[in-house]
Design an enzyme around this catalytic site. Structure first.
Site, PDB file in Angstrom:
ATOM      1  N   GLY A  17      38.849 152.446  74.968  1.00  0.00           N
ATOM      2  CA  GLY A  17      39.605 153.659  75.275  1.00  0.00           C
ATOM      3  C   GLY A  17      39.071 154.888  74.563  1.00  0.00           C
ATOM      4  O   GLY A  17      39.565 156.001  74.770  1.00  0.00           O
ATOM      5  N   GLY A  19      36.250 156.302  75.027  1.00  0.00           N
ATOM      6  CA  GLY A  19      35.537 157.189  75.961  1.00  0.00           C
ATOM      7  C   GLY A  19      34.087 156.822  76.226  1.00  0.00           C
ATOM      8  O   GLY A  19      33.337 157.626  76.790  1.00  0.00           O
ATOM      9  N   SER A  21      32.660 154.669  78.381  1.00  0.00           N
ATOM     10  CA  SER A  21      32.275 154.638  79.814  1.00  0.00           C
ATOM     11  C   SER A  21      32.227 156.041  80.390  1.00  0.00           C
ATOM     12  O   SER A  21      31.343 156.365  81.192  1.00  0.00           O
ATOM     13  CB  SER A  21      33.259 153.819  80.641  1.00  0.00           C
ATOM     14  OG  SER A  21      33.561 152.627  80.026  1.00  0.00           O
ATOM     15  N   THR A  22      33.187 156.875  79.994  1.00  0.00           N
ATOM     16  CA  THR A  22      33.240 158.248  80.506  1.00  0.00           C
ATOM     17  C   THR A  22      31.971 159.006  80.114  1.00  0.00           C
ATOM     18  O   THR A  22      31.346 159.684  80.945  1.00  0.00           O
ATOM     19  CB  THR A  22      34.483 158.972  79.933  1.00  0.00           C
ATOM     20  OG1 THR A  22      35.634 158.185  80.242  1.00  0.00           O
ATOM     21  CG2 THR A  22      34.631 160.366  80.495  1.00  0.00           C
ATOM     22  N   ARG A  47      38.621 145.527  86.982  1.00  0.00           N
ATOM     23  CA  ARG A  47      39.654 146.561  87.204  1.00  0.00           C
ATOM     24  C   ARG A  47      39.425 147.184  88.572  1.00  0.00           C
ATOM     25  O   ARG A  47      38.318 147.098  89.120  1.00  0.00           O
ATOM     26  CB  ARG A  47      39.524 147.673  86.160  1.00  0.00           C
ATOM     27  CG  ARG A  47      39.842 147.228  84.777  1.00  0.00           C
ATOM     28  CD  ARG A  47      39.626 148.377  83.773  1.00  0.00           C
ATOM     29  NE  ARG A  47      39.751 147.860  82.434  1.00  0.00           N
ATOM     30  CZ  ARG A  47      38.978 148.191  81.413  1.00  0.00           C
ATOM     31  NH1 ARG A  47      38.011 149.086  81.567  1.00  0.00           N
ATOM     32  NH2 ARG A  47      39.177 147.662  80.231  1.00  0.00           N
ATOM     33  N   ARG A 140      44.882 155.482  81.296  1.00  0.00           N
ATOM     34  CA  ARG A 140      43.877 154.889  82.170  1.00  0.00           C
ATOM     35  C   ARG A 140      44.526 153.933  83.165  1.00  0.00           C
ATOM     36  O   ARG A 140      43.992 153.701  84.252  1.00  0.00           O
ATOM     37  CB  ARG A 140      42.826 154.157  81.308  1.00  0.00           C
ATOM     38  CG  ARG A 140      41.597 153.735  82.077  1.00  0.00           C
ATOM     39  CD  ARG A 140      40.482 153.288  81.149  1.00  0.00           C
ATOM     40  NE  ARG A 140      40.790 152.012  80.505  1.00  0.00           N
ATOM     41  CZ  ARG A 140      40.049 151.450  79.554  1.00  0.00           C
ATOM     42  NH1 ARG A 140      38.960 152.055  79.129  1.00  0.00           N
ATOM     43  NH2 ARG A 140      40.390 150.291  79.012  1.00  0.00           N
ATOM     44  N   ARG A 151      43.942 145.761  72.061  1.00  0.00           N
ATOM     45  CA  ARG A 151      42.907 146.784  71.909  1.00  0.00           C
ATOM     46  C   ARG A 151      43.212 147.711  70.723  1.00  0.00           C
ATOM     47  O   ARG A 151      42.311 148.096  69.976  1.00  0.00           O
ATOM     48  CB  ARG A 151      42.771 147.568  73.218  1.00  0.00           C
ATOM     49  CG  ARG A 151      41.953 146.810  74.229  1.00  0.00           C
ATOM     50  CD  ARG A 151      42.277 147.111  75.685  1.00  0.00           C
ATOM     51  NE  ARG A 151      41.834 145.994  76.511  1.00  0.00           N
ATOM     52  CZ  ARG A 151      40.610 145.860  77.007  1.00  0.00           C
ATOM     53  NH1 ARG A 151      39.738 146.824  76.834  1.00  0.00           N
ATOM     54  NH2 ARG A 151      40.270 144.785  77.691  1.00  0.00           N
ATOM     55  N   ASN A 174      35.433 161.874  69.863  1.00  0.00           N
ATOM     56  CA  ASN A 174      35.652 162.282  71.258  1.00  0.00           C
ATOM     57  C   ASN A 174      37.020 162.950  71.403  1.00  0.00           C
ATOM     58  O   ASN A 174      37.951 162.376  71.955  1.00  0.00           O
ATOM     59  CB  ASN A 174      35.531 161.071  72.183  1.00  0.00           C
ATOM     60  CG  ASN A 174      35.700 161.461  73.644  1.00  0.00           C
ATOM     61  OD1 ASN A 174      35.605 162.642  74.001  1.00  0.00           O
ATOM     62  ND2 ASN A 174      35.979 160.489  74.495  1.00  0.00           N
ATOM     63  N   ASP A 175      37.107 164.185  70.876  1.00  0.00           N
ATOM     64  CA  ASP A 175      38.335 164.962  71.112  1.00  0.00           C
ATOM     65  C   ASP A 175      38.132 165.779  72.386  1.00  0.00           C
ATOM     66  O   ASP A 175      38.726 165.482  73.412  1.00  0.00           O
ATOM     67  CB  ASP A 175      38.723 165.811  69.885  1.00  0.00           C
ATOM     68  CG  ASP A 175      37.511 166.420  69.172  1.00  0.00           C
ATOM     69  OD1 ASP A 175      36.424 166.502  69.771  1.00  0.00           O
ATOM     70  OD2 ASP A 175      37.660 166.825  68.021  1.00  0.00           O
TER      71      ASP A 175
HETATM   72  P1  ADP Z   1      36.100 153.171  76.967  1.00  0.00           P
HETATM   73  O1  ADP Z   1      34.972 153.021  77.964  1.00  0.00           O
HETATM   74  O2  ADP Z   1      35.607 153.496  75.597  1.00  0.00           O
HETATM   75  O3  ADP Z   1      37.044 152.013  76.970  1.00  0.00           O
HETATM   76  P2  ADP Z   1      37.028 155.256  78.797  1.00  0.00           P
HETATM   77  O4  ADP Z   1      35.774 156.009  79.030  1.00  0.00           O
HETATM   78  O5  ADP Z   1      37.493 154.342  79.890  1.00  0.00           O
HETATM   79  O6  ADP Z   1      36.955 154.451  77.415  1.00  0.00           O
HETATM   80  O7  ADP Z   1      38.164 156.316  78.448  1.00  0.00           O
HETATM   81  C1  ADP Z   1      39.518 155.929  78.315  1.00  0.00           C
HETATM   82  C2  ADP Z   1      40.409 156.941  79.029  1.00  0.00           C
HETATM   83  O8  ADP Z   1      40.372 158.169  78.301  1.00  0.00           O
HETATM   84  C3  ADP Z   1      39.958 157.249  80.439  1.00  0.00           C
HETATM   85  O9  ADP Z   1      41.105 157.375  81.263  1.00  0.00           O
HETATM   86  C4  ADP Z   1      39.218 158.580  80.294  1.00  0.00           C
HETATM   87  O10 ADP Z   1      39.303 159.355  81.477  1.00  0.00           O
HETATM   88  C5  ADP Z   1      39.969 159.239  79.144  1.00  0.00           C
HETATM   89  N1  ADP Z   1      39.145 160.114  78.303  1.00  0.00           N
HETATM   90  C6  ADP Z   1      37.898 159.872  77.824  1.00  0.00           C
HETATM   91  N2  ADP Z   1      37.479 160.883  77.047  1.00  0.00           N
HETATM   92  C7  ADP Z   1      38.474 161.809  77.031  1.00  0.00           C
HETATM   93  C8  ADP Z   1      38.636 163.088  76.389  1.00  0.00           C
HETATM   94  N3  ADP Z   1      37.698 163.631  75.607  1.00  0.00           N
HETATM   95  N4  ADP Z   1      39.792 163.752  76.590  1.00  0.00           N
HETATM   96  C9  ADP Z   1      40.765 163.211  77.369  1.00  0.00           C
HETATM   97  N5  ADP Z   1      40.679 162.018  78.008  1.00  0.00           N
HETATM   98  C10 ADP Z   1      39.543 161.315  77.823  1.00  0.00           C
HETATM   99  P1  5GP Z   2      36.524 146.552  78.459  1.00  0.00           P
HETATM  100  O1  5GP Z   2      37.256 145.295  78.793  1.00  0.00           O
HETATM  101  O2  5GP Z   2      37.448 147.676  78.075  1.00  0.00           O
HETATM  102  O3  5GP Z   2      35.508 146.920  79.500  1.00  0.00           O
HETATM  103  O4  5GP Z   2      35.663 146.249  77.138  1.00  0.00           O
HETATM  104  C1  5GP Z   2      36.312 145.761  75.981  1.00  0.00           C
HETATM  105  C2  5GP Z   2      35.355 145.800  74.809  1.00  0.00           C
HETATM  106  O5  5GP Z   2      34.255 144.924  75.067  1.00  0.00           O
HETATM  107  C3  5GP Z   2      34.737 147.187  74.567  1.00  0.00           C
HETATM  108  O6  5GP Z   2      34.757 147.415  73.166  1.00  0.00           O
HETATM  109  C4  5GP Z   2      33.319 147.037  75.041  1.00  0.00           C
HETATM  110  O7  5GP Z   2      32.407 147.860  74.316  1.00  0.00           O
HETATM  111  C5  5GP Z   2      33.061 145.592  74.712  1.00  0.00           C
HETATM  112  N1  5GP Z   2      31.948 145.006  75.463  1.00  0.00           N
HETATM  113  C6  5GP Z   2      31.558 145.241  76.730  1.00  0.00           C
HETATM  114  N2  5GP Z   2      30.449 144.528  77.020  1.00  0.00           N
HETATM  115  C7  5GP Z   2      30.138 143.842  75.905  1.00  0.00           C
HETATM  116  C8  5GP Z   2      29.076 142.932  75.566  1.00  0.00           C
HETATM  117  O8  5GP Z   2      28.188 142.621  76.337  1.00  0.00           O
HETATM  118  N3  5GP Z   2      29.100 142.437  74.306  1.00  0.00           N
HETATM  119  C9  5GP Z   2      30.056 142.740  73.392  1.00  0.00           C
HETATM  120  N4  5GP Z   2      29.970 142.199  72.185  1.00  0.00           N
HETATM  121  N5  5GP Z   2      31.049 143.588  73.671  1.00  0.00           N
HETATM  122  C10 5GP Z   2      31.084 144.129  74.915  1.00  0.00           C
END
Ligand code: ADP
Ligand code: 5GP
Length: 189
Positions: A17, A19, A21-22, A47, A140, A151, A174-175
Site C-alpha cells: 500500500g 505505492g 505499483s503506482t 485482484r 484501494r 499488511r 510517498n506523500d
Molecule cells: P503497493 O504496490 O505498494 O502495494 P499501490 O501502488 O497499490 O501500493 O498503492 C496503494 C493505493 O494508494 C492505491 O490505491 C494508489 O492509487 C494509492 N496511492 C499511491 N500513492 C499515492 C499517493 N502519493 N497519494 C495518494 N494515494 C496514493
Molecule cells: P501484493 O499481494 O500486495 O501484490 O504484495 C504483497 C507483498 O509481497 C508486497 O510487499 C510485495 O512487494 C511483495 N512481493 C511481491 N512479489 C514478491 C516476490 O517475488 N518476492 C517477495 N519476497 N515479495 C514479493
C-alpha cells in the site's frame, strides 16, 4: 540525450500500500524501452484487473513449492499467508531484453537477494504514516479486513528494517505522488 540508468537491477520494497505499483506503472509508461518488470510468482488470488503473466504468475502452492525445490527461484517468501517469489527466469527475461530489471518484493525478499551476487540498487518506498497507509489500503478496495490487518502488521517490521543503516540505498517518502516519482527517478538514474 536520453538518460541511462547506472544499475541493471533495481529492487523496490516497502509496505503493501506504500505505492510501489503506482510508481512502477508511471516509470514503465514513461520509459517503456528502458525498464522491465520482474514478474513474480504468487499463490494469492488475482485482484480485479490483474493479469496472469503481467502482474504476477498466479500459481498454486503445490506448483510454487515444487518450482522452488527445483532451484528455479532467486528468492521466495510467505507474506500475509501467501507465497511470493522471484524466479531466475523473471529477471533473466528482462535483462536479456536489454532492460533494467525492476523487482517489487517484500523485506524478506530484500534480505534474501542480499545473499546473492545480483548486487542491485535497493529503494525503500515509505508511506507518510501508518494512518495514511491504512487509508490507502482501504481506499484501494482490494483487501478484506484480515488481509488489511496482516499488511499493517507487516508494515511495522518493514519500517524497523528500513531504519537500519545499510538496509536500503534510497528511501522515498510517498506523500505527494509527483514528488515521490521525481525522487524515484533520482534514485534510479
Ligand atoms: P503497493 O504496490 O505498494 O502495494 P499501490 O501502488 O497499490 O501500493 O498503492 C496503494 C493505493 O494508494 C492505491 O490505491 C494508489 O492509487 C494509492 N496511492 C499511491 N500513492 C499515492 C499517493 N502519493 N497519494 C495518494 N494515494 C496514493
Ligand atoms: P501484493 O499481494 O500486495 O501484490 O504484495 C504483497 C507483498 O509481497 C508486497 O510487499 C510485495 O512487494 C511483495 N512481493 C511481491 N512479489 C514478491 C516476490 O517475488 N518476492 C517477495 N519476497 N515479495 C514479493
Amino acid at each position: 540525450m536520453s538518460k541511462i540508468p547506472t544499475a541493471r537491477i533495481i529492487v523496490l520494497s516497502g509496505p503493501s500500500g506504500s505505492g510501489k505499483s503506482t510508481l512502477l506503472k508511471r516509470l514503465f509508461a514513461e520509459y517503456p524501452d528502458t525498464f522491465g518488470f520482474s514478474v513474480s510468482h504468487t499463490t494469492r488470488k488475482p485482484r480485479a484487473g490483474e493479469m496472469d503473466g503481467k502482474d504476477y504468475h498466479f500459481v498454486t502452492k503445490e506448483h510454487m513449492m515444487e518450482e522452488v525445490s527445483k532451484g528455479k527461484f532467486i528468492e521466495s517468501a510467505t507474506f500475509s499467508g501467501n507465497m511470493y517469489g522471484t524466479s531466475i527466469k523473471a529477471v533473466k527475461d528482462v535483462v536479456d531484453a536489454g532492460k533494467v530489471c525492476m523487482l517489487d518484493i517484500d523485506m524478506q525478499g530484500v534480505q534474501l537477494v542480499k545473499k546473492t551476487d545480483l548486487n542491485p540498487r535497493y529503494v525503500f518506498i515509505q508511506p507518510p504514516s501508518l494512518e495514511i497507509l491504512e487509508q490507502r489500503l482501504r481506499g484501494r478496495g482490494s483487501e478484506d479486513e484480515g488481509s488489511i490487518q496482516a499488511r499493517l502488521s507487516a508494515c511495522k517490521a518493514e519500517l524497523e528494517y528500513a531504519k537500519q543503516p545499510g538496509s536500503y540505498d534510497f528511501t522515498i517518502v510517498n506523500d505527494d505522488l509527483n514528488r515521490a516519482y521525481e525522487d524515484l527517478k533520482v534514485a534510479i538514474f
